[in-house]
Design a protein around this motif. Structure first.
Motif, PDB file in Angstrom:
ATOM      1  N   SER A  24       0.810  -1.218   0.000  1.00 19.38           N
ATOM      2  CA  SER A  24       0.000   0.000   0.000  1.00 19.38           C
ATOM      3  C   SER A  24       0.841   1.265   0.000  1.00 19.38           C
ATOM      4  N   GLY A  38      -4.161   0.351  -1.665  1.00 21.64           N
ATOM      5  CA  GLY A  38      -3.796  -1.042  -1.884  1.00 21.64           C
ATOM      6  C   GLY A  38      -4.957  -1.957  -2.167  1.00 21.64           C
ATOM      7  N   GLU A 244      -2.703  -3.389  -8.295  1.00 23.23           N
ATOM      8  CA  GLU A 244      -2.048  -2.093  -8.138  1.00 23.23           C
ATOM      9  C   GLU A 244      -1.572  -1.510  -9.456  1.00 23.23           C
TER      10      GLU A 244
END
Length: 901
Positions: A24, A38, A244
Motif C-alpha cells: 500500500s 492497496g 495495483e
C-alpha cells in the motif's frame, strides 16, 4: 451448499486477507483507481461486469501486457561496502523465458545491452540507483536500455524475487524494480512462501502433474489442507499486487505455470471482463491421476476463469479437457481449427503450441570468443583423443531419468565392446529445484551408478561417464552442445525440455566454429537426438529417435543407431529439425499466444457479465445483450395480463432432470400440469422425443394435456382423443438394417442401450463412459449415415444419444401446427411460452421467432418467451439455469391460474 474443500477459504477468496504493508505504500502512479490504499473496489455488484460507474481508468495508446509468474526475470545479490552498508544489486536474468518472450511482442525492455540507458541516475549519494558510491540504500547497476516503442506492447512483470528482502527495504526495492525494469515484486508474511512453494507446489502439485501418486508419505506428497490454504493465500496476494498496476478494461494478463492456477479466479472476481491467458509449462496428468487431488474441481474451475489456456502438447490439453468432461460435465468442440469450451456463456479457448528458444540470444552466445575457446578445449579433450561425446543436460530430480541413461550407456558398452575407450557420456546435472528426500535419493543413486560403471570400464585416460554437477555458464553449456555427436534426453516425464532445441541450433553453428571444428563452409551440418517419448518437445522432433526410457535395451540400441547412421541421414534429420526450431522460436510462441488471446477476448465488451458463486467456485456468467435470464416477476406479470396462452414444454432435461434414474413425472409435476390445463385460457402441450405409449402411460391422469410424441410424428390434443399422424411415415424397413449395427455398438459400449419406437430408433450412451461413449457415437453416426444414405430417414446426434427418425420430422412442425390451429379457431395466442434444453428444441424456438417476425399465428404485441435450459448458445431469447428453476416458475404460473386476480 458450500463444499468443505473451500469452506475455510471464503475469507481468502473474498478479499479479506490483508496485504503486506509494502503493497500500500508504492508511490509510482499507473493509470488506475484505488478506493482504499492497496485495495481495488470489487465489481461483483456492477451489472456491466466492469469497473463500477463511479470509477474510470484512462485508456492507453497501445496494448499493455502484465506477465505473472512465480519468479521475476531479475537477478539480485547484496553487496557489502567498506562503510558496512549493504546494497542490493539488480540485473535482468537473460535465461528467463519471461524475458525472452518479450522480444516476440515488439520493442521493450527485453534482452539487450547490460549497461543501457534506462531512466534514473547511475551515480549519487544516498538514494537508490547506485552501487559504486557510499550510499546506504538499495541500488541497481543495470537499466533495461530500451523502453516500449510506439508499435510495441508494453510489458509489466509481476512475481517473486529469489532472494528474501527485509520488510524495511521492500518499499524501496519495489520502487526501483518498477522504475528500472517494470517489475512488480510480491512479498509474503514469514513462512508463507515456503509452505506455498516447497510445500504445496513441490510436494503435491509437481509430483502429481508428473504422474506420481501419493501412495505413501515418501512417494509424492500426501494432501495437506494447510499447505493448500497457503497456496490460495499466495495466489490471493499475487492478485492484490496485480490490482495495483492493472488497467482492467485495456490490459492483457498472461499467467504462467502451475504455481498460480488459483489466480484466474481472484482476477475474474475483481474484473469480470479481464482479458486473461494462462499457460501451463508442466504436463497435465490423465483424469485417473488428476482426480486423486482433493481440490480437483476448485483448480479446474479456477483455470476455466481464464479466456485462453495453453499447453505444450495435445496430450496435455486432451487430459485437461477429459477432466473437465468427467468432473464438471463440460464438453468441448473444435471449430475452424480452434478448440474451445463454453463455460457459463464465456468461451474458453485451448491453445496447443510448444514454447521455443530465443534464437538471437543463442546465436549471440555462439559468436562469443569464450564459446570458441571452450569448444577448442573440448575438441582437444575428446575429438583429438579419438573419443566421441554423447551429451545429457538435466535437472537433478526424480523425473529426468539420469540413472536410466547411465544404465543404457552401460548396456551399450557391454553389447558393443568396440565403443569401450572411445565413447564418453558427459552428463551436465543442474541443481534440483526442490529440496525433498527424493532429491537426496536421486543424487545418491546417480553418484553410485557413475562410480560403479566407471570402475567397470575405466582405462588409463578414459572414463565412460563424466558427471558435471557444478553450475556451468551458458556459453560453456553451448560449447558442449557444439561438440557432442548425439544428445540424450531420457526423462520419464517432463513438461517441455528445450535442451534438444538448443542442441540443434548449436550444431548449426557459424563460420568461426566451423573453422575450430575443421569443417568446410560448404559442408552440411548434422546432429542426432535420442529423446524420451514422455517429454513435451518429442512430438515436434519427428527426426529424433524416440525411446521408452524404462526400456534400457532399446535406449542402448537407439544410442548405437544414432552413432552408426550414415552421414547423409544425420544431415537430413538435422535440416528438418533446424527448419522447425528456427521458425518456431520463443517469439513465434509468444506472438501466437497473444493473437489467440486477443481473438478470444474480442467480444468481452459486447457481452453482459456478472459473477456468481463463493470462494473458488466463483465464475462469471456472460450473456449476449439480447439473451437474458427469464425473470419470475416478468413472466408472471405477462401471464396475468393475457387470456390466450400457448405453453409448449419439452420433457427430458426440462420437466425431468437428465440425471434422474426414474424418468416418470412426479406427482407434483402432474398436478402442476393439471392446474395449468384447467385454466380455460391455456393450451398446454408436452412436446417430447418419447414414444406415444410411454407418454400416454405417464400422463394418463392429465385429461386436457396435449401430447406430441417422437419429435412430433404423433399428436394428441386431449387424453380421450385419438393420436394423429402429423407426418406421412414411409415403410420402416430401414430398421432391419439399422438394428444390427446399433446392437454391435451396444455390445461393445458398456452402459449404452437401444430404444425402439414406432417411427424412430435411439442409441443412448447416457450411462457409458463419457469419452468412450462420445467416440462410439461419432463412429456410429458415420456408420449409420453410410448404410442408410438412400433411406427416407435422418440420422442425428443429440445429447448423449444417436437418433434415427423420418425425414422432415421436427418439433418445429408441431409448433407450426398448434399455432395455426389456434389461429383458425380464433384464439390467436397473445402469450407463448416454449421451454426446451437440447438441439431438437431449437426448431421450436426458430418457428416461434419467425412467427413473431411475420405476425403470423401470434397476436401483435404478444408476450413471447422462448426459453432454453442452461446458459448456452441458443435461438431462444431467455434461459433458466436448470429444471429446478423451471419447476419453480411453472408452479408460480399454476398458482396464478388457481387463484386468478
Amino acid at each position: 451448499m458450500v463444499s468443505r474443500s473451500y469452506s475455510n477459504l471464503l475469507d481468502l477468496a473474498g478479499g479479506e486477507l490483508p496485504s503486506p504493508p509494502a503493497f500500500s505504500r508504492m508511490t509510482v502512479q499507473f493509470p488506475r483507481i484505488m478506493t482504499v490504499s492497496g485495495i481495488v473496489s470489487d465489481t461483483d455488484d456492477d451489472p456491466s461486469g466492469s469497473v463500477s460507474s463511479g470509477l474510470s481508468s484512462p485508456s492507453i495508446p497501445h496494448d499493455r501486457l502484465i506477465i505473472v509468474a512465480n519468479q521475476l526475470p531479475i537477478r539480485a545479490h547484496q553487496k557489502t561496502f567498506s562503510d558496512g552498508s549493504n546494497r542490493w544489486d539488480f540485473s535482468l536474468d537473460e535465461n528467463s523465458l519471461l524475458l525472452q518472450l518479450k522480444d516476440g511482442l515488439g520493442p521493450g525492455p527485453g534482452i539487450g545491452p547490460k549497461n543501457g540507458s534506462g531512466p534514473g541516475p547511475k551515480t549519487g549519494s544516498n538514494g537508490p540507483g547506485i552501487t559504486n558510491g557510499p550510499g546506504n540504500g538499495p541500488g541497481i547497476t543495470n537499466g533495461p536500455g530500451n523502453g516500449p516503442g510506439p508499435d510495441g506492447m508494453e510489458v509489466i512483470y509481476v512475481g517473486c524475487l529469489k532472494e528474501e528482502i527485509h520488510p524495511s527495504e521492500q518499499d524501496e526495492v519495489s520502487q526501483i524494480l518498477l522504475e528500472k525494469f517494470k517489475c512488480v515484486p510480491t512479498f509474503f508474511p514469514p513462512g508463507l512462501y515456503t509452505r506455498f512453494y516447497h510445500g504445496f507446489c513441490k510436494q503435491q502439485l509437481w509430483p502429481l502433474f508428473h504422474y506420481m501418486l501419493p501412495l505413501s508419505p515418501d512417494l509424492g506428497g500426501r494432501f495437506n489442507r494447510s499447505l493448500w490454504q497457503a497456496y490460495v493465500s499466495v495466489n490471493k496476494i499475487f492478485a492484490d499486487r496485480i490490482m495495483e498496476v492493472i488497467n482492467p478494461e485495456d490490459d492483457f494478463v498472461w499467467i504462467h505455470d502451475y504455481h498460480l492456477m488459483a489466480l484466474p479466479t481472484f482476477l475474474r472476481k475483481r474484473f469480470n471482463r479481464v482479458k486473461l491467458g494462462f499457460f501451463l509449462h508442466s504436463p497435465f496428468p490423465s483424469s485417473e491421476i488428476y482426480k486423486t487431488l482433493p481440490v480437483r474441481e476448485e483448480i479446474l474451475r479456477a483455470l476455466l476463469n481464464s479466456d485462453l489456456i495453453g499447453f505444450h502438447t495435445f496430450d496435455y490439453a486432451r487430459h485437461f479437457l477429459s477432466c473437465c468432461s468427467r468432473m464438471l460435465g463440460i464438453s468441448y468442440e473444435s471449430k475452424r481449427g480452434y478448440i474451445s469450451l463454453e463455460y457459463y456463456g464465456r468461451t474458453v479457448s485451448i491453445k496447443i503450441l510448444p514454447v521455443g528458444i530465443h534464437m538471437k540470444r543463442l546465436q549471440t552466445v555462439l559468436n562469443l570468443p569464450e564459446t570458441e575457446l571452450k569448444v577448442s578445449e573440448l575438441i582437444k579433450q575428446f575429438k583429438d583423443q579419438g573419443k566421441t561425446m554423447l551429451l545429457g543436460v538435466d535437472d537433478m530430480d526424480i523425473f529426468k531419468g539420469i540413472s536410466l541413461k547411465f544404465l543404457a550407456m552401460e548396456q551399450l558398452l557391454i553389447q558393443h565392446p568396440e565403443w569401450q575407450g572411445k565413447l564418453v557420456l558427459v552428463q551436465i546435472a543442474n541443481p534440483a529445484r526442490g529440496n525433498g528426500n527424493d532429491v537426496k535419493e536421486v543424487k545418491a543413486e546417480t553418484y553410485s551408478t557413475v562410480k560403479r560403471i566407471n570402475e567397470l570400464f575405466r582405462k588409463p585416460g578414459y572414463e565412460p561417464i563424466i558427471l558435471i554437477d557444478q553450475p556451468l555458464k551458458f556459453y560453456e553449456r553451448v560449447a558442449y552442445y557444439v561438440v557432442a555427436e548425439c544428445c540424450l534426453v531420457t526423462a520419464v516425464r517432463d513438461g517441455m525440455n528445450l535442451m534438444p532445441y538448443e542442441y540443434i541450433i548449436s550444431r548449426q553453428g557459424n563460420d568461426k566454429l566451423d573453422k575450430v571444428l575443421g569443417l568446410e563452409p560448404s559442408m552440411s551440418k548434422k546432429s542426432m537426438l535420442v529423446v524420451s517419448e514422455f517429454i513435451g518437445c518429442s512430438p515436434s522432433l519427428s527426426g529424433a529417435i524416440r525411446v521408452n526410457p524404462w526400456d534400457i535395451d532399446s535406449v542402448a540400441d537407439a544410442m548405437d543407431c544414432a552413432l552408426e547412421l550414415s552421414e547423409p541421414e544425420k544431415q537430413l534429420r538435422h535440416e528438418k529439425h533446424y527448419r522447425y526450431v528456427s521458425t518456431h522460436d520463443v517469439g513465434y510462441w509468444a506472438r501466437s499466444f497473444m493473437q489467440d488471446l486477443k481473438r478470444t477476448c474480442i467480444d468481452h465488451v459486447r457481452k453482459r457479465s456478472w459473477g456468481i458463486g463463493f470462494g473458488l467456485s466463483f465464475r462469471v456468467v456472460a450473456l449476449d445483450p439480447n439473451f437474458q435470464k427469464l425473470s419470475m416477476e416478468r413472466i408472471v406479470s405477462a401471464y396475468k395480463q393475457t387470456t390466450r396462452r400457448a405453453i409448449l414444454l419439452d420433457y427430458d432435461g426440462t420437466l425431468m432432470p437428465q440425471s434422474s434414474i426414474d424418468k416418470s413425472p412426479s406427482s407434483k409435476t402432474v398436478e402442476m400440469l393439471n392446474t395449468l390445463c384447467r385454466d380455460k385460457n391455456n393450451m398446454v402441450f408436452v412436446v417430447s422425443a418419447r414414444s406415444r405409449n410411454m407418454l400416454s402411460e405417464w400422463f394418463a391422469s392429465c385429461e386436457k394435456l396435449g401430447l406430441a410424441a417422437e419429435h412430433g410424428c404423433f399428436l394428441r390434443l386431449k387424453r380421450d382423443e385419438e393420436w394423429e399422424t402429423c407426418v406421412q411415415v414411409e415403410d420402416s424397413g430401414w430398421k432391419q438394417n439399422a438394428h444390427p449395427i446399433m446392437t454391435l455398438y451396444t455390445e461393445t459400449t458398456d452402459g449404452s442401450m437401444i430404444e425402439t419406437k414406432d417411427t424412430s430408433m435411439v442409441w443412448s450412451y447416457e450411462d457409458a463412459d463419457p469419452d468412450f461413449g462420445s467416440c462410439q457415437a461419432k463412429e456410429l453416426l458415420d456408420h449409420l449415415e453410410s448404410v442408410l444414405a438412400n433411406e427416407p430417414v435422418t440420422v442425428k446426434r443429440e445429447k448423449s444419444c444417436v437418433e434415427i427418425k423420418p425425414q422432415g420430422v421436427s418439433k418445429g412442425l408441431v409448433v407450426k401446427r398448434l399455432l395455426a390451429n389456434m389461429h383458425e379457431r380464433g384464439t390467436t395466442p397473445d402469450f407463448v411460452l416454449c421451454i426446451g434444453d437440447d438441439r431438437s428444441d431449437e426448431d421450436m424456438f426458430e418457428v416461434i421467432t419467425s412467427s413473431v417476425a411475420s405476425d403470423k399465428c401470434i397476436a401483435p404485441n404478444a408476450e413471447v418467451f422462448a426459453c432454453t435450459v442452461g446458459n448456452k448458445p441458443s435461438k431462444a431469447k431467455y434461459y433458466l439455469d436448470d429444471t429446478v428453476e423451471i419447476a419453480r416458475m411453472m408452479q408460480g404460473l399454476a398458482l396464478v391460474s388457481e387463484k386468478p386476480c
